[in-house]
Design an enzyme around this catalytic site. Structure first.
Site, PDB file in Angstrom:
ATOM      1  CD  GLU A 157      14.175  12.314  12.796  1.00  0.00           C
ATOM      2  OE1 GLU A 157      14.430  12.881  11.980  1.00  0.00           O
ATOM      3  OE2 GLU A 157      14.068  12.805  14.334  1.00  0.00           O
ATOM      4  CD  GLU A 188      16.285   9.756  16.490  1.00  0.00           C
ATOM      5  OE1 GLU A 188      16.800  11.053  16.248  1.00  0.00           O
ATOM      6  OE2 GLU A 188      16.147   8.922  15.572  1.00  0.00           O
TER       7      GLU A 188
HETATM    8  O1  AHR Z   1      20.632  10.540  15.638  1.00  0.00           O
HETATM    9  C1  AHR Z   1      20.864  11.361  14.546  1.00  0.00           C
HETATM   10  C2  AHR Z   1      19.620  11.536  13.524  1.00  0.00           C
HETATM   11  O2  AHR Z   1      18.853  12.454  13.955  1.00  0.00           O
HETATM   12  C3  AHR Z   1      18.805  10.182  13.234  1.00  0.00           C
HETATM   13  O3  AHR Z   1      19.250   9.252  12.305  1.00  0.00           O
HETATM   14  C4  AHR Z   1      17.435  11.103  13.005  1.00  0.00           C
HETATM   15  O4  AHR Z   1      16.283  10.119  13.290  1.00  0.00           O
HETATM   16  C5  AHR Z   1      17.473  12.309  13.667  1.00  0.00           C
HETATM   17  O5  AHR Z   1      17.186  13.162  13.017  1.00  0.00           O
END
Ligand code: AHR
Length: 513
Positions: free
Chosen positions: A194, A317
């Site tokens: 991110e 994610e």
């Molecule tokens: O999964 C939780 C968080 O969500 C992670 O650390 C981040 O990459 C995302 O914003």
């Protein structure tokens, strides 16, 4: 007689187009893409109780463990056949300095886990512990490098520490001193996480340059051609991010571009994980089903710059995100998991399977005790969530050949809005058996699905189903087996026609043999 039965089948199949409306058309003789097993990957961050208490309890714990890793977790994840595990973050990764987490435990410095509750991270679970655990789990590690607050030399040293063969050079020497002479196999490397947010608040253009710098020094020595470099990707519909990366990073430096998408109804008002009404459920599913649109549109951009599809889209994610369970630390992101989550898992995995020409890897967030987990733990107790069961039912698709399909679905209507009720994907495994996964997200109505299986020679169909009486049901520590898959007997196969009646909010996986 034979002719009569064909015409009756044909009649029912055609009638289903006119009256029943859910149809799936598959051609068993088509399809050349493989559904990579890595689509079924997981994610473990130093966040809340994911690592400590979840995976790792330490050698001295009363909880049965192997080198500090919970035995019950090892058993459950092996059964799930998890193909890869991403670590150590997430946002945490861009604050993590791996050298603090190797060597004698008592000499390892502590740090403050600033993203997740300012807890003290004592570094007792570090690189050796993680990579040895991956070997135990029979899974491939995916290491997420620190770009936000780290230096290219740190990442370069990490690659050498973990994968450089023996020889007298500083990193392999350090590894040997720390008890591991032979390198581990580490193929997957994330270059930041991110980068547009917690990974450094960078613009896409700026990150592109930083990416090239880090990527250069990761591989500036021989013997590591096998390294798969994953660029920190877009969130949701940030198509400009993908376009900028694809346009400016030379393809020989780029194995994959990531994408993150969470099914959250409102970042300021996420709602409870177990108490929700149908309207809220519908909104969650609207968000979850956006994955189809995001994957399609990011892939189309990638097609422009990489028509041969050499660069993968890695959704590292994804999952549902709700308010934390009452009484738990707000920064630990601990939430329960209901049939709603089973619906997110089933539909999302169908999307990934169907887009496996571009989506080569994905990571559910997160494996244990954080967000849409497959496992929840409380002291010595463990729960397998509905999401676990969906991933277990779907693991038949891992490394199987995708069978392309066309789905025509009824609408699932709430108020003035509608979604498609039925989602599906299918594959043929290495034994030649066919698996079809079907999800009915409709909270009230069963769906009759008529499938035309072109080229079918199979004689028998069997299946498993995950469903429950209430959408809000979940496995608790008091009743851990309330939701488990059972046999599904509502499917009928006759020549090329297969029909199934799928109850409301359920996931079904059929096998043709
Ligand atoms: O999964 C939780 C968080 O969500 C992670 O650390 C981040 O990459 C995302 O914003």
């Amino acid at each position: 007689m034979f002719k009569k039965s064909i015409s009756i089948n044909l009649f029912f199949f055609l009638a289903s187009f006119v009256f029943a409306q859910n149809t799936v058309t598959l051609n068993l003789n088509q399809g050349s893409d493989t559904i990579s097993k890595h689509i079924y990957g997981h994610f473990a961050e130093h966040l809340g109780r994911c690592i400590y208490g979840g995976f790792y309890v330490g050698e001295g714990s009363k909880i049965p463990n192997i080198n500090g890793v919970r035995k019950d977790v090892v058993e459950a994840l092996r059964k799930l056949k998890i193909p890869n595990l991403r670590w150590p973050g997430g946002c945490f990764a861009d604050t993590y300095h791996w050298k603090d987490g190797v060597g004698e435990k008592k000499s390892r410095p502590s740090m403050l886990n600033v993203w997740w509750g300012n807890t003290r991270e004592d570094n007792s679970f570090g690189t050796n512990e993680f990579l040895n655990m991956c070997e135990l789990l029979n899974t491939e590690p995916y290491l997420s490098g620190n770009v936000g607050s780290g230096a290219p030399s740190e990442l370069s040293d990490w690659v050498k520490y973990t994968t450089h063969p023996n020889g007298s050079s500083p990193m392999p020497d350090m590894r040997e001193k720390n008890g591991r002479a032979t390198p581990w196999k580490v193929k997957f490397w994330g270059i930041g996480n991110e980068a547009w947010g917690c990974g450094g608040n960078m613009t896409a253009e700026y990150y592109t340059n930083i990416y090239k710098q880090f990527a250069t020094y990761m591989t500036s020595w021989s013997n590591n051609e096998g390294i798969f470099r994953i660029a920190s990707g877009a969130s949701d519909d940030d198509y400009n991010w993908t376009e900028t990366l694809m346009k400016n990073i030379p393809k020989n430096m780029l194995s994959a571009v990531a994408l993150h998408h969470y099914s959250v109804i409102d970042w300021n008002k996420k709602g409870a994980s177990t108490e929700f009404d149908e309207e809220t459920y519908f909104k969650t599913m609207q968000k979850a089903l956006l994955m189809e649109e995001y994957v399609t549109k990011h892939s189309a951009i990638m097609d422009k710059y990489d028509p041969q599809k050499k660069v993968a889209l890695v959704v590292d994610e994804w999952g549902g995100w709700y308010d934390v369970e009452p009484g738990t630390n707000g920064a630990f992101l601990y939430q329960q998991n209901t049939m709603r989550d089973a619906m997110i898992a089933g539909t999302t995995l169908n999307t990934f399977n169907n887009h496996c020409d571009r989506v080569k890897m994905a990571n559910l967030a997160q494996a244990i005790n954080v967000l849409q987990s497959v496992i929840l733990t409380r002291d010595e107790k463990i729960i397998l969530t509905p999401t676990y069961h969906v991933m277990e039912m779907y693991n038949v698709h891992q490394d199987a050949q995708k069978i392309p399909l066309i789905v025509c679905s009824n609408d699932y209507i709430v108020g003035s809005e509608k979604l498609k009720a039925v989602s599906a994907s299918a594959s043929k495994d290495k034994n030649g058996f066919v698996h079809i996964s079907l999800v009915n997200i409709d909270a009230k109505n069963s769906q009759t699905v008529s499938m035309m299986i072109k080229g079918n020679t199979f004689k028998s169909v069997s299946g498993r189903i995950l469903t429950s009486e209430k959408l809000q049901n979940y496995n608790s520590f008091e009743n851990p087996n309330k939701l488990t898959p059972t046999l599904f007997t509502n499917a009928k196969l006759s020549n090329e026609n297969l029909s199934a009646i799928i109850p409301p909010f359920s996931v079904v996986v059929l096998e043709l043999k």
